[in-house]
Design an enzyme around this catalytic site. Structure first.
Site, PDB file in Angstrom:
ATOM      1  N   CYS A  60       0.926  -0.693  -0.663  1.00  0.00           N
ATOM      2  CA  CYS A  60      -0.207  -0.335   0.061  1.00  0.00           C
ATOM      3  C   CYS A  60       1.247   1.293  -0.093  1.00  0.00           C
ATOM      4  O   CYS A  60       0.036   2.364  -0.814  1.00  0.00           O
ATOM      5  CB  CYS A  60      -0.926  -0.154   1.501  1.00  0.00           C
ATOM      6  SG  CYS A  60      -1.396  -1.155   1.706  1.00  0.00           S
ATOM      7  N   ASP A  92      -2.203  -3.610   7.461  1.00  0.00           N
ATOM      8  CA  ASP A  92      -3.271  -4.513   8.193  1.00  0.00           C
ATOM      9  C   ASP A  92      -3.272  -6.035   7.817  1.00  0.00           C
ATOM     10  O   ASP A  92      -3.299  -7.117   8.554  1.00  0.00           O
ATOM     11  CB  ASP A  92      -4.432  -3.597   8.006  1.00  0.00           C
ATOM     12  CG  ASP A  92      -4.779  -2.266   9.098  1.00  0.00           C
ATOM     13  OD1 ASP A  92      -4.213  -1.534   9.194  1.00  0.00           O
ATOM     14  OD2 ASP A  92      -6.254  -1.767   9.119  1.00  0.00           O
ATOM     15  N   CYS A 133      -2.111   3.041   3.615  1.00  0.00           N
ATOM     16  CA  CYS A 133      -2.321   1.857   3.917  1.00  0.00           C
ATOM     17  C   CYS A 133      -4.164   2.366   4.756  1.00  0.00           C
ATOM     18  O   CYS A 133      -3.656   3.590   5.099  1.00  0.00           O
ATOM     19  CB  CYS A 133      -2.069   1.480   4.648  1.00  0.00           C
ATOM     20  SG  CYS A 133      -2.147  -0.593   5.275  1.00  0.00           S
ATOM     21  N   ASP A 134      -4.657   1.755   5.667  1.00  0.00           N
ATOM     22  CA  ASP A 134      -6.525   1.886   5.695  1.00  0.00           C
ATOM     23  C   ASP A 134      -6.677   3.125   6.920  1.00  0.00           C
ATOM     24  O   ASP A 134      -7.104   3.596   6.639  1.00  0.00           O
ATOM     25  CB  ASP A 134      -6.787   0.040   7.437  1.00  0.00           C
ATOM     26  CG  ASP A 134      -7.108  -0.187   5.446  1.00  0.00           C
ATOM     27  OD1 ASP A 134      -6.252  -1.118   4.753  1.00  0.00           O
ATOM     28  OD2 ASP A 134      -7.375  -1.403   6.270  1.00  0.00           O
ATOM     29  N   LYS A 135      -4.912   3.008   7.925  1.00  0.00           N
ATOM     30  CA  LYS A 135      -4.874   3.400   9.516  1.00  0.00           C
ATOM     31  C   LYS A 135      -4.554   5.673   8.349  1.00  0.00           C
ATOM     32  O   LYS A 135      -4.730   6.546   9.253  1.00  0.00           O
ATOM     33  CB  LYS A 135      -4.463   3.206  10.407  1.00  0.00           C
ATOM     34  CG  LYS A 135      -5.215   2.207  10.320  1.00  0.00           C
ATOM     35  CD  LYS A 135      -6.867   1.974  10.441  1.00  0.00           C
ATOM     36  CE  LYS A 135      -7.340   1.178  11.039  1.00  0.00           C
ATOM     37  NZ  LYS A 135      -6.818  -0.305  10.258  1.00  0.00           N
ATOM     38  N   CYS A 205      -5.425  -2.540  -0.950  1.00  0.00           N
ATOM     39  CA  CYS A 205      -6.188  -3.957  -1.542  1.00  0.00           C
ATOM     40  C   CYS A 205      -7.276  -3.240  -2.767  1.00  0.00           C
ATOM     41  O   CYS A 205      -7.656  -2.003  -1.608  1.00  0.00           O
ATOM     42  CB  CYS A 205      -6.686  -4.219  -0.127  1.00  0.00           C
ATOM     43  SG  CYS A 205      -5.438  -5.512   0.894  1.00  0.00           S
ATOM     44  N   GLU A 459      -8.366  -5.547  13.727  1.00  0.00           N
ATOM     45  CA  GLU A 459      -9.550  -6.279  12.741  1.00  0.00           C
ATOM     46  C   GLU A 459      -9.437  -7.593  13.013  1.00  0.00           C
ATOM     47  O   GLU A 459      -7.900  -8.396  12.695  1.00  0.00           O
ATOM     48  CB  GLU A 459      -9.124  -5.572  11.496  1.00  0.00           C
ATOM     49  CG  GLU A 459      -9.328  -3.939  11.853  1.00  0.00           C
ATOM     50  CD  GLU A 459      -9.035  -3.676  10.341  1.00  0.00           C
ATOM     51  OE1 GLU A 459      -8.678  -4.700   9.419  1.00  0.00           O
ATOM     52  OE2 GLU A 459      -8.882  -2.969  10.047  1.00  0.00           O
ATOM     53  N   SER A 485     -13.224  -7.226   9.492  1.00  0.00           N
ATOM     54  CA  SER A 485     -11.515  -6.254   8.532  1.00  0.00           C
ATOM     55  C   SER A 485     -12.668  -5.720   7.191  1.00  0.00           C
ATOM     56  O   SER A 485     -14.435  -5.744   7.256  1.00  0.00           O
ATOM     57  CB  SER A 485     -11.096  -6.880   7.958  1.00  0.00           C
ATOM     58  OG  SER A 485     -10.475  -6.161   6.226  1.00  0.00           O
TER      59      SER A 485
END
Length: 575
Positions: A60, A92, A133-135, A205, A459, A485
């Site tokens: 990511c 993650d 990435c996610d956060k 992702c 998650e 998730s």
């Protein structure tokens, strides 16, 4: 670039960078800048920070130096003084299923803290925040909100889908493949082949998991220009998006257009409408609550359900469907879905954006195609939607008086009732599932994984994917005070509040209690009387914290409730 091409800021007192670049007494400060290649021309320009969470620990973020480089060029070309600095990230996917996943939500807070600190300490005038990435994404936007500096958000872009036996696959398929191998439904050789083909390069992702959900939401909130979320990580268009973000950052500093000038209650309602219409990640509930709290905007968890009731689901992307962000990009990107909502009166068209225009004006400028004119089998019209209601459900009841979050990903069953099997952490639940002991009708509860109890609200895609891989996605329920998730599907209910560690009812249930999930009525209840729950409460003792020292101990102490976004900022935290 000649000085004639730059904005003339003169002695603009709005630029706090003047505190470190202007006047005879700042000669030592300027000397430090000169050592890094800056010159007189730069000292007359606004200082634009470019926080960059590039790292070799996740696809990511592995390419974000290049994305940041394009943003830096855009700042410089528009007449700004670009200052790049780094911050952290946590993968993650790689930490999933390990104790390390407890660091993920904490990283959101540390990213916001670090960007705030550098921006404050170095007296920056504006920001181009970059996330992969996610956060990263909520952390970056939270930092912009806290500092209230003129800011533009820039996403790093998603990964190309992999391919297996002629179909597109993502890391979600790998997690579910693990369960299928454990159940004997897939050979380990096939899983190995999928592993080698699922992630073909850089980027987040590919499904409508947390990263792509938050990137899409950045457009709906007004933090990023329309059309900026969908270009893939390794596409030339991604770097053009970054360059334009740098140029726009100089403009917003010039006119002093701050997050507080364009963020509003309507902005957040637009973001929620997009989330539920997309079938986006449940993590966005947590992050939007946190961002609204930072902005001082009153947003409750119940409002996600209210908006989901009136907003149909009109996209069918992974994890519920089979398509990914690349497919959406090829037909016009996020603006296609936003415009469908806008034309149907489901979007506040007068909400302002970072461009200075309303989102309605921006949609008219972009002029995305209508869904009915597209050959896209994963997009539906508002009149003939995939589902009449949006994908997010907020369930309450005696098991979750503060609320819980469920995502409806497909043609899910609306009712589930069964005996509970209680686990005190993810590891013991995962071992139980991998041993093949799950039976149809079960309700698996994983507790003490909340913001404070975990800490960090892990998650648990590994558990949900293992259950799905064994063929129980629709007939076994999973409930937790942690998170599931963005790639999770089926009866997976997270964010149960109050959490077990804080004395919530989820900490009082016992093996064999019967739990009822009624999605249509939005209820999550345990068949135990109030009197019995109270008796159990009197006998309950709070568990000892899992960590006594270090960063996990600190954040376990500082996190607020998931019902309010699990924030740690003392000025906005609510218990």
């Amino acid at each position: 670039m000649s000085s004639d091409d730059r904005f003339d800021y003169g002695k603009d007192e709005q630029l706090r960078s003047r505190e470190v670049t202007e006047g005879p007494d700042k000669a030592p400060h300027r000397a430090m800048f000169r050592a890094m290649g800056f010159d007189d021309e730069d000292f007359g320009a606004p200082m634009i920070g470019v926080p960059n969470p590039a790292a070799d620990i996740t696809p990511c973020n592995v390419h974000l130096d290049d994305v940041a480089g394009a943003a830096l060029e855009g700042v410089d070309e528009a007449g700004g003084m670009p200052i790049e600095f780094g911050t952290i990230t946590i993968s993650d996917a790689i930490s999933m299923g390990t104790e390390g996943m407890k660091a993920s939500l904490i990283s959101r807070e540390l990213i916001a803290d670090s960007v705030e600190l550098v921006s404050f300490g170095e007296r920056m005038d504006g920001l181009v925040t970059i996330g992969g990435c996610d956060k990263n994404m909520p952390g970056m936007m939270m930092a912009s909100i806290r500092t209230d500096l003129p800011s533009v958000f820039c996403y790093g872009g998603s990964i190309m889908p992999g391919e297996h036996e002629g179909r597109e696959i993502t890391v979600q398929n790998l997690f579910e493949g693990v369960g299928a191998v454990a159940d004997g439904e897939m050979e380990s050789e096939e899983l190995d082949e999928m592993e080698r083909n699922a992630c073909p390069g850089a980027g987040s992702c590919g499904g409508m998991f947390t990263a792509n959900t938050m990137a899409s939401i950045s457009e709906a909130l007004g933090f990023a220009p329309l059309g900026s979320a969908s270009p893939l990580a390794e596409d030339d268009a991604r770097y053009e998006v970054a360059r334009e973000a740098g140029e726009l950052a100089v403009e917003v500093v010039d006119v002093q257009r701050k997050p507080s000038d364009f963020l509003s209650k309507e902005s957040f309602e637009n973001a929620i409408a997009l989330q539920v219409a997309f079938g986006g990640s449940t993590n966005a509930v947590l992050h939007l609550l946190a961002m609204a709290a930072e902005a001082g905007i009153d947003l409750s968890i119940e409002e996600f359900d209210e908006i989901s009731r009136r907003t149909p689901k009109i996209a069918n992307l992974q994890p519920g469907g089979t398509r990914v962000m690349q497919d959406l990009h090829e037909v016009g990107g996020v603006p296609v879905v936003l415009n469908a909502l806008y034309e149907a009166g489901l979007l506040h068209g007068d909400a302002l954006t970072v461009t200075g225009n309303t989102i309605g004006e921006e949609l008219e400028r972009v002029d995305p195609p209508a869904i009915e004119d597209l050959d896209a089998d994963f997009l539906y019209t508002v009149d003939e939607p995939k589902n009449e209601q949006g994908a997010i459900r907020i369930l309450t009841g005696n098991l979750a008086p503060g609320g819980s979050v469920l995502k409806v990903t497909g043609d899910d069953e609306l009712h589930h009732e069964g005996p509970v099997r209680v686990f005190e952490d993810e590891e013991t639940a995962m071992a139980y599932v991998q041993e093949g002991r799950v039976e149809s009708g079960d309700v698996i509860v994983i507790r003490n994984e909340g913001p404070q109890g975990g800490p960090g609200m892990r998650e648990m895609l590994g558990v949900t994917s293992a259950v799905a891989g064994q063929g129980h996605a629709e007939d076994v329920a999973l409930i937790t005070d942690g998170r599931f998730s963005g790639a999770t599907r089926g009866f997976s209910i997270g964010h149960v509040a109050p959490e077990a560690f804080a004395g919530g009812p989820i900490g009082l249930i016992e093996d064999g209690d019967v739990i009822t999930i009624d999605i249509e009525d939005r209820t999550l209840a345990v068949d135990v009387s109030d009197e019995e729950l109270e008796a159990r409460r009197e006998a309950w003792d709070r568990p000892e914290p899992n960590y006594e020292t270090g960063v996990l101990a600190k954040f376990g102490r500082d996190f607020g409730s998931a019902a309010n976004g699990a924030v740690t900022n003392p000025g906005v935290k609510e218990d």
